[in-house]
Scaffold this motif. Structure first.
Motif, PDB file in Angstrom:
ATOM      1  N   THR A  97      27.192   0.160 -11.031  1.00  0.00           N
ATOM      2  CA  THR A  97      26.279  -0.916 -11.095  1.00  0.00           C
ATOM      3  C   THR A  97      24.989  -0.470 -10.383  1.00  0.00           C
ATOM      4  OG1 THR A  97      28.167  -2.502 -10.859  1.00  0.00           O
ATOM      5  CG2 THR A  97      25.738  -3.267 -10.409  1.00  0.00           C
ATOM      6  N   SER A  98      25.092   0.274  -9.553  1.00  0.00           N
ATOM      7  CA  SER A  98      23.800   0.793  -8.747  1.00  0.00           C
ATOM      8  C   SER A  98      23.181   1.821  -9.622  1.00  0.00           C
ATOM      9  CB  SER A  98      24.169   1.411  -7.565  1.00  0.00           C
ATOM     10  OG  SER A  98      25.138   2.361  -7.188  1.00  0.00           O
ATOM     11  N   THR A  99      23.947   2.850 -10.314  1.00  0.00           N
ATOM     12  CA  THR A  99      23.378   3.912 -10.814  1.00  0.00           C
ATOM     13  C   THR A  99      22.868   3.288 -12.260  1.00  0.00           C
ATOM     14  OG1 THR A  99      25.539   4.442 -12.026  1.00  0.00           O
ATOM     15  CG2 THR A  99      25.043   5.603 -10.052  1.00  0.00           C
ATOM     16  N   MET A 100      23.309   2.019 -12.917  1.00  0.00           N
ATOM     17  CA  MET A 100      22.644   1.603 -13.936  1.00  0.00           C
ATOM     18  C   MET A 100      21.446   0.918 -13.690  1.00  0.00           C
ATOM     19  SD  MET A 100      22.254  -1.395 -15.726  1.00  0.00           S
ATOM     20  CE  MET A 100      23.068  -2.733 -14.646  1.00  0.00           C
ATOM     21  N   CYS A 101      21.368   0.368 -12.401  1.00  0.00           N
ATOM     22  CA  CYS A 101      20.049  -0.094 -12.029  1.00  0.00           C
ATOM     23  C   CYS A 101      18.977   1.012 -11.856  1.00  0.00           C
ATOM     24  CB  CYS A 101      20.237  -0.840 -10.538  1.00  0.00           C
ATOM     25  SG  CYS A 101      20.855  -2.508 -10.485  1.00  0.00           S
ATOM     26  N   GLY A 105      34.481  -0.693 -26.402  1.00  0.00           N
ATOM     27  CA  GLY A 105      33.229  -0.551 -27.234  1.00  0.00           C
ATOM     28  C   GLY A 105      32.133  -0.532 -26.526  1.00  0.00           C
ATOM     29  N   GLU A 106      32.078  -1.518 -25.560  1.00  0.00           N
ATOM     30  CA  GLU A 106      30.641  -1.514 -24.721  1.00  0.00           C
ATOM     31  C   GLU A 106      30.441  -0.265 -24.026  1.00  0.00           C
ATOM     32  OE1 GLU A 106      31.091  -5.063 -22.558  1.00  0.00           O
ATOM     33  OE2 GLU A 106      30.876  -6.559 -23.970  1.00  0.00           O
ATOM     34  N   TYR A 107      31.487   0.134 -23.497  1.00  0.00           N
ATOM     35  CA  TYR A 107      31.471   1.304 -22.688  1.00  0.00           C
ATOM     36  C   TYR A 107      30.864   2.690 -23.129  1.00  0.00           C
ATOM     37  CZ  TYR A 107      32.933   4.684 -18.956  1.00  0.00           C
ATOM     38  OH  TYR A 107      32.690   5.787 -17.900  1.00  0.00           O
ATOM     39  N   VAL A 108      30.864   2.684 -24.686  1.00  0.00           N
ATOM     40  CA  VAL A 108      30.187   3.705 -25.351  1.00  0.00           C
ATOM     41  C   VAL A 108      28.813   3.402 -25.034  1.00  0.00           C
ATOM     42  CG1 VAL A 108      29.533   4.460 -27.729  1.00  0.00           C
ATOM     43  CG2 VAL A 108      31.883   3.911 -27.069  1.00  0.00           C
ATOM     44  N   ASN A 109      28.025   2.262 -25.100  1.00  0.00           N
ATOM     45  CA  ASN A 109      26.638   2.129 -24.693  1.00  0.00           C
ATOM     46  C   ASN A 109      26.286   2.573 -23.144  1.00  0.00           C
ATOM     47  OD1 ASN A 109      26.127   1.027 -27.243  1.00  0.00           O
ATOM     48  ND2 ASN A 109      26.603  -0.906 -26.555  1.00  0.00           N
ATOM     49  N   VAL A 110      27.328   2.434 -22.599  1.00  0.00           N
ATOM     50  CA  VAL A 110      26.920   2.867 -21.089  1.00  0.00           C
ATOM     51  C   VAL A 110      26.825   4.255 -20.984  1.00  0.00           C
ATOM     52  CG1 VAL A 110      27.801   3.077 -18.800  1.00  0.00           C
ATOM     53  CG2 VAL A 110      28.249   0.943 -20.017  1.00  0.00           C
ATOM     54  N   GLN A 111      27.744   5.029 -21.568  1.00  0.00           N
ATOM     55  CA  GLN A 111      27.726   6.653 -21.755  1.00  0.00           C
ATOM     56  C   GLN A 111      26.585   7.036 -22.370  1.00  0.00           C
ATOM     57  OE1 GLN A 111      29.675   8.222 -19.521  1.00  0.00           O
ATOM     58  NE2 GLN A 111      30.142   6.172 -19.043  1.00  0.00           N
ATOM     59  N   LEU A 112      26.199   6.201 -23.672  1.00  0.00           N
ATOM     60  CA  LEU A 112      24.853   6.685 -24.466  1.00  0.00           C
ATOM     61  C   LEU A 112      23.799   6.756 -23.528  1.00  0.00           C
ATOM     62  CD1 LEU A 112      25.826   5.345 -27.888  1.00  0.00           C
ATOM     63  CD2 LEU A 112      25.635   7.680 -27.313  1.00  0.00           C
ATOM     64  N   MET A 113      23.483   5.422 -22.789  1.00  0.00           N
ATOM     65  CA  MET A 113      22.316   5.379 -22.144  1.00  0.00           C
ATOM     66  C   MET A 113      22.013   6.500 -20.978  1.00  0.00           C
ATOM     67  SD  MET A 113      21.041   2.131 -19.750  1.00  0.00           S
ATOM     68  CE  MET A 113      21.369   2.726 -18.120  1.00  0.00           C
ATOM     69  N   LEU A 163      19.392   0.402 -24.966  1.00  0.00           N
ATOM     70  CA  LEU A 163      20.670  -0.014 -24.304  1.00  0.00           C
ATOM     71  C   LEU A 163      20.618  -0.483 -22.964  1.00  0.00           C
ATOM     72  CD1 LEU A 163      22.137   3.756 -25.322  1.00  0.00           C
ATOM     73  CD2 LEU A 163      22.840   1.581 -26.281  1.00  0.00           C
ATOM     74  N   VAL A 164      19.478  -0.661 -22.151  1.00  0.00           N
ATOM     75  CA  VAL A 164      19.326  -1.119 -20.860  1.00  0.00           C
ATOM     76  C   VAL A 164      20.071  -2.696 -20.851  1.00  0.00           C
ATOM     77  CG1 VAL A 164      18.095  -1.948 -19.210  1.00  0.00           C
ATOM     78  CG2 VAL A 164      17.682   0.514 -20.080  1.00  0.00           C
ATOM     79  N   GLU A 165      19.487  -3.459 -21.753  1.00  0.00           N
ATOM     80  CA  GLU A 165      19.962  -4.910 -21.652  1.00  0.00           C
ATOM     81  C   GLU A 165      21.264  -5.238 -21.941  1.00  0.00           C
ATOM     82  OE1 GLU A 165      18.519  -9.515 -23.665  1.00  0.00           O
ATOM     83  OE2 GLU A 165      17.289  -7.454 -24.083  1.00  0.00           O
ATOM     84  N   LYS A 166      21.924  -4.433 -22.898  1.00  0.00           N
ATOM     85  CA  LYS A 166      23.406  -4.609 -23.338  1.00  0.00           C
ATOM     86  C   LYS A 166      24.121  -4.122 -22.279  1.00  0.00           C
ATOM     87  CE  LYS A 166      23.097  -3.348 -28.434  1.00  0.00           C
ATOM     88  NZ  LYS A 166      22.935  -2.580 -29.188  1.00  0.00           N
ATOM     89  N   ASN A 167      23.766  -3.116 -21.384  1.00  0.00           N
ATOM     90  CA  ASN A 167      24.427  -2.482 -20.284  1.00  0.00           C
ATOM     91  C   ASN A 167      24.555  -3.502 -19.168  1.00  0.00           C
ATOM     92  OD1 ASN A 167      25.288  -0.403 -21.871  1.00  0.00           O
ATOM     93  ND2 ASN A 167      23.862   1.259 -21.076  1.00  0.00           N
ATOM     94  N   SER A 168      23.338  -3.999 -19.045  1.00  0.00           N
ATOM     95  CA  SER A 168      23.373  -4.997 -17.945  1.00  0.00           C
ATOM     96  C   SER A 168      24.221  -6.280 -17.977  1.00  0.00           C
ATOM     97  CB  SER A 168      21.814  -5.349 -17.895  1.00  0.00           C
ATOM     98  OG  SER A 168      21.415  -6.516 -18.863  1.00  0.00           O
ATOM     99  N   ARG A 169      24.448  -6.719 -19.199  1.00  0.00           N
ATOM    100  CA  ARG A 169      25.620  -7.607 -19.581  1.00  0.00           C
ATOM    101  C   ARG A 169      26.968  -7.022 -19.136  1.00  0.00           C
ATOM    102  NH1 ARG A 169      22.531  -8.985 -24.297  1.00  0.00           N
ATOM    103  NH2 ARG A 169      24.124  -7.943 -25.477  1.00  0.00           N
ATOM    104  N   HIS A 170      27.130  -5.936 -19.316  1.00  0.00           N
ATOM    105  CA  HIS A 170      28.412  -5.265 -19.438  1.00  0.00           C
ATOM    106  C   HIS A 170      28.688  -4.977 -17.783  1.00  0.00           C
ATOM    107  CE1 HIS A 170      31.697  -2.327 -19.742  1.00  0.00           C
ATOM    108  NE2 HIS A 170      31.370  -1.697 -18.727  1.00  0.00           N
ATOM    109  N   TYR A 171      27.764  -4.836 -17.172  1.00  0.00           N
ATOM    110  CA  TYR A 171      28.214  -4.326 -15.615  1.00  0.00           C
ATOM    111  C   TYR A 171      28.223  -5.802 -14.911  1.00  0.00           C
ATOM    112  CZ  TYR A 171      27.836   0.445 -15.795  1.00  0.00           C
ATOM    113  OH  TYR A 171      28.034   1.647 -16.078  1.00  0.00           O
ATOM    114  N   LYS A 172      27.498  -7.084 -15.460  1.00  0.00           N
ATOM    115  CA  LYS A 172      27.634  -8.317 -14.653  1.00  0.00           C
ATOM    116  C   LYS A 172      28.976  -8.792 -14.807  1.00  0.00           C
ATOM    117  CE  LYS A 172      22.859  -9.574 -15.027  1.00  0.00           C
ATOM    118  NZ  LYS A 172      21.636 -10.289 -15.679  1.00  0.00           N
TER     119      LYS A 172
END
Length: 935
Positions: free
Chosen positions: A794-798, A753-761, A776-785
């Motif tokens: 992790t680096s591409t999200m940053c 479910g969280e991964y959907v947000n990663v792709q949407l971002m 979506l940035v804040e939600k995804n930062s929790r996901h990668y941590k």
């Protein structure tokens, strides 16, 4: 230069899993040895070893005569290895057979592989046959198979053929009818060495009697000769016959088909010969003399000689076995046993074999023996005899499982358990426990989870001690994970580990992790790579069991308990250091390297232990653990020190090895990581192709957890390629975003479910929707941590989070200071990573620095940074982030009125995205920059 080999399937079913095909392989090896020179045999042996590599032990344990060519091999009895095979260890055997075929045949040395009577083939053999014919890398082999036209709808061949054709295999069917009247006249003339006009009176009778059935025709002429109605003059060497006598003979008047004719012929044989044929028909289409001798209560020498003389049986010198000349003869012999007496007859044959075969031969022919008892089971009334046969069943289950014949193993497990009945747990506890535990394993391997749960329940209810339940626990935890019941698998696994002395906190805190990390580092102090590679083997049984449980819990934690994952990984290392090495030691150090890189930011230390894990793999020749070590090393360690592109080839190789070794969960993980890495470096068409292949495999192997994430990623790719209605919503061919998220939440698969947000971002960022991306940035930062420990994402999200924050700061949106602070935090991390691997991260750093310069109004500095970023990203990320850098550089040029370089950079960015295959992005650029791109 070529060979013709045959696999003959039995109407009573071959007792050995894959038996006919394995016999054909053995037959070919006999041809090689008998016809080849010492040099040529050695060359073929070398080719087999090179092609089959680490899986040669699988084949030498199954194909008689292979060790005569490749040399004696050690056989793997490692219990951890057995657990690692999972539900698909048969695939490892299939791949080994494919590579064996590739090694022994070529266009210069072809093989014609003839499979006779596929309508009687068992499902295991059909799966292997499918694997062999689907192997596109095999050259120099052609498969020819026969199947009766009167095949029943429930024949496994019907379903197998449908599967093959659904997979795209073209099967050419050739209808083989009876001989024509003209052909019968020609054949009879040829057999009698007469022109057709002189043999026509006889051939006309033969045609009317047999209607051109080849076997009926030959047996009809033999019967005429046997009755003295067709005779040969030895002086004139001519044949004579009397048409009227033939028409009035028993051969013509009594038998209207070949079965009746052969049955009548056998009825006239001596009592001893008929008895031998009846026994032989119960054993199967082929058999060796030791089995036949032990199954009979009479001397077989004379009747066996007569059977050969009368061409009812033949001896295959290459295979060392006797065979029925035709399956109709076997059927006719079996029909001599009245149906009401067949169960008793089979039981008598089974008892004779059980009593008279030596222990070695009994082990060799255990399937043949048990097949007799199965057909006579209703007549068994002695508990002691039932228990003895149940013990044989356990041997058969182990033997069939080693050959990856899990359906066959399940059959013998069920039979053995039925014999034990309600008294087994009381009278034969050890045997009953072993049979139920084995039944759990084979039911897991064939995916029959309902039956598995029943057997597990029986063990939990009746086993005397916790230690007696451990084997069932391992299988239960594994099967729950496969069924996507990961939280339940973890909870049960943790409970078992607690009882084994390995406790974990119910709620993981940072202090727990730091304490375990300090403990692990203390245990590793002053230990060199050399000393770690020479640890003594683990012998403590409870710790070996704990390693097994950790092995199956590990992957479940990735998806359902990421907070627990570091502690599980660290415990694996601690157990190895304290109690000794196992075949999982390479996995232990690769996961430790992942933690050092992904959690501790100790990239040098992580890389060291990652390298150690690779060296342990090579030292132990532990091919079965390559998928796990590679997934951790190339997915979470190497890219912190080496270019990302170097991971693609090993990850794909690891995926293929995992399919071959049966480690299906990690086969899927490796293909996932491959696609994630390829997203930055390869064209989207290639990523889509590989990803689709992964989805197909996940569906066929019922890997629901991996499937959910891969479908989400593939839908992202499809959105970018313009294959969805709305590129910013993950709804299309692969999934419906709303229902997908709802379903994953209901199933407890929070990660998906969280991964959907990663792709949407990623989509929002790429398609110039910074406000959507920012949410979506804040939600995804929790996901990668928590879930993306050490991953390149992790680096591409940053980078994406930093660029989105700076875009919002630049456009004058509120909370400018917060956006700048977020971007500064992202830049600090990227700079730290770039010190360790500039090839992967320095381009990200310069791109983000360029954006900072733009926000601060420093156009000259921004331009220099953009140019540097473009130069670096054209190597490390030639499509996605290179295109972003070009577009951002164009925006800078246009903002300062540069009508030359601005449009030039825009066109270059457009060209990069078009080459990448991102149709949605090029459409967005066309809409936004039409005045520049249309010129």
């Amino acid at each position: 230069e070529g060979a013709f080999i045959t696999a003959k399937f039995d109407q009573l079913k071959h007792p050995d899993s894959f038996g006919p095909i394995i016999s054909a392989f053995s037959e070919y090896l006999n041809i090689i040895v008998s016809k080849g020179t010492m040099n040529s045999v050695n060359q073929i042996g070398k080719a087999i070893l090179e092609e089959v590599d680490g899986d040669i032990r699988i084949l030498t344990g199954m194909i008689p005569g292979l060790e005569d060519i490749v040399g004696e091999q050690e056989h793997d009895n490692d219990q951890l290895h057995q657990v690692a095979q999972g539900t698909e260890s048969a695939s490892r055997f299939f791949h080994a057979c494919q590579r064996f075929v590739r090694a022994v045949c070529s266009p210069e040395h072809p093989i014609v592989f003839f499979l006779d009577d596929l309508q009687w083939a068992d499902p295991c053999s059909l799966e292997l046959f499918n694997a062999l014919v689907q192997d596109e890398e095999s050259e120099g082999i052609i498969f020819v198979a026969t199947c009766r036209s009167e095949i029943t709808k429930d024949s496994p061949w019907i379903e197998a053929r449908r599967t093959m054709e659904d997979d795209g295999l073209v099967i050419k069917s050739i209808e083989i009818g009876d001989l024509t009247e003209k052909a019968v006249h020609q054949l009879v003339g040829d057999l009698l060495n007469l022109p057709p006009r002189l043999s026509k009176t006889l051939s006309q009778i033969a045609w009317l009697q047999t209607k051109g059935n080849p076997l009926f025709l030959v047996e009809f002429l033999r019967s005429l000769e046997y009755e003295g109605l067709l005779t040969r003059d030895d002086e004139t060497l001519t044949w004579t016959w009397d048409e009227q006598k033939i028409l009035l003979s028993e051969t013509c008047c009594s038998y209207s088909d070949v079965f009746g004719l052969i049955s009548g012929k056998i009825e006239k044989l001596s009592k001893s010969l008929k008895e031998l044929l009846k026994i032989a028909s119960c054993i199967g289409a082929s058999f060796d003399s030791a089995v036949l001798k032990s199954s009979a209560s009479l001397s077989i020498k004379k009747p066996l000689t007569l059977a050969l003389e009368k061409e009812l049986l033949l001896f295959d010198a290459r295979g060392g076995k006797y065979k029925f000349v035709h399956d109709r003869i076997q059927q006719a012999a079996y029909s001599l046993i009245p149906e009401s007496e067949r169960a008793a007859f089979h039981l008598a044959v089974g008892r004779n074999l059980h009593r008279q075969l030596s222990s070695i031969l009994l082990e060799k022919h255990v399937f043949v023996v048990l097949n007799q008892f199965i057909r006579g089971t209703n007549l068994l009334d002695s508990h002691s005899e039932k228990y003895r046969i149940a013990s044989l069943c356990l041997s058969a289950v182990i033997k069939a499982s080693k050959k990856s014949g899990f359906r066959l193993a399940a059959r013998y497990a069920d039979f053995g358990i039925s014999l034990l009945g309600m008294w087994g747990w009381k009278d034969e506890y050890d045997l009953t426990l072993a049979l139920y535990s084995s039944a759990c394993e084979v039911q897991s391997c064939i995916g029959n989870f309902e039956r598995l749960d029943f057997f597990v329940g029986e063990i939990f209810e009746n086993a005397h001690t916790f230690e007696d339940r451990v084997r069932a626990y391992v299988i239960q935890v594994y099967s729950l994970g496969v069924r996507n019941r990961k939280q339940e698998a973890i909870e049960i696994g943790l409970d078992i580990l607690s009882q084994l002395g390995e406790r974990f906190p119910p709620r993981v805190k940072g202090s727990h992790f730091m304490a375990d990390m300090m403990k692990t580092k203390w245990m590793l102090r002053r230990k060199t790579d050399e000393s770690l590679s020479r640890l003594p083997p683990m012998t403590n049984p409870s710790k070996v069991a704990a390693i097994q449980i950790i092995n199956v819990v590990l992957l479940n934690c990735h998806c359902a308990r990421p907070d627990l994952l570091p502690l599980i990984n660290l415990r694996l290392v601690q157990l190895t250091l304290k109690y000794g090495s196992t075949s999982l030691s390479s996995v232990a150090f690769s996961t430790y390297g992942m933690i050092l890189c992904g959690v501790m930011n100790d990239f040098e230390g992580g890389y060291r232990y990652g390298q150690l894990s690779l060296s342990l793999l090579e030292k132990d020749n532990a091919r079965e653990w390559i998928p796990r070590v590679y997934a951790y090393y190339y997915g979470t360690i190497q890219h912190w020190k080496r270019p990302l592109s170097l991971s693609l080839k090993p990850l794909y190789q690891s995926h293929q090895i995992a399919l071959e070794t049966g480690d299906i969960e990690f086969a899927m993980l490796n293909i996932n990581v491959y696609c994630f890495h390829a997203f930055s470096t390869e064209r989207l068409a290639h990523v889509e192709e590989v990803c689709r292949r992964g989805v197909e495999l996940m569906i066929s192997h019922k890997q629901d957890s991996a499937l959910s994430q891969t479908q989400c990623f593939l839908q992202t790719v499809l959105n970018l390629r313009g294959k969805s209605a709305d590129p910013l919503v993950l709804t299309g061919e692969m999934m419906d975003q709303e229902s997908f998220v709802k379903k994953q939440i209901e199933m407890g698969n929070v990660a998906a479910g969280e991964y959907v947000n990663v792709q949407l971002m990623t989509l929002a960022f790429l398609l110039d929707e910074p406000h959507i991306a920012a949410g979506l940035v804040e939600k995804n930062s929790r996901h990668y941590k928590t879930r993306g420990i050490g991953s390149h994402s992790t680096s591409t999200m940053c980078l994406e989070a930093g660029l989105v924050s700076l875009e919002l700061a630049r456009t004058g949106t509120g909370q400018r200071r917060k956006h700048l602070s977020n971007a500064s935090s992202m830049l600090r991390m990227l700079r730290k990573w770039a010190k360790h691997c500039p090839e992967n991260f320095l381009g990200f750093v310069h791109l983000l620095e360029a954006e900072f310069a733009v926000v601060k109004g420093k156009s000259v500095e921004a331009n220099a940074k953009y140019l540097s970023a473009i130069a670096l990203l054209s190597e490390s990320s030639p499509f996605l982030y290179n295109g972003i850098a070009l577009e951002r550089a164009a925006m800078l040029k246009l903002s300062i009125g540069d009508e030359v370089l601005g449009p030039k950079y825009l066109k270059e960015a457009y060209s990069v995205f078009a080459d990448w295959g991102a149709v949605a992005k090029t459409r967005q650029m066309k809409k936004k920059w039409s005045q520049f791109l249309d010129t």
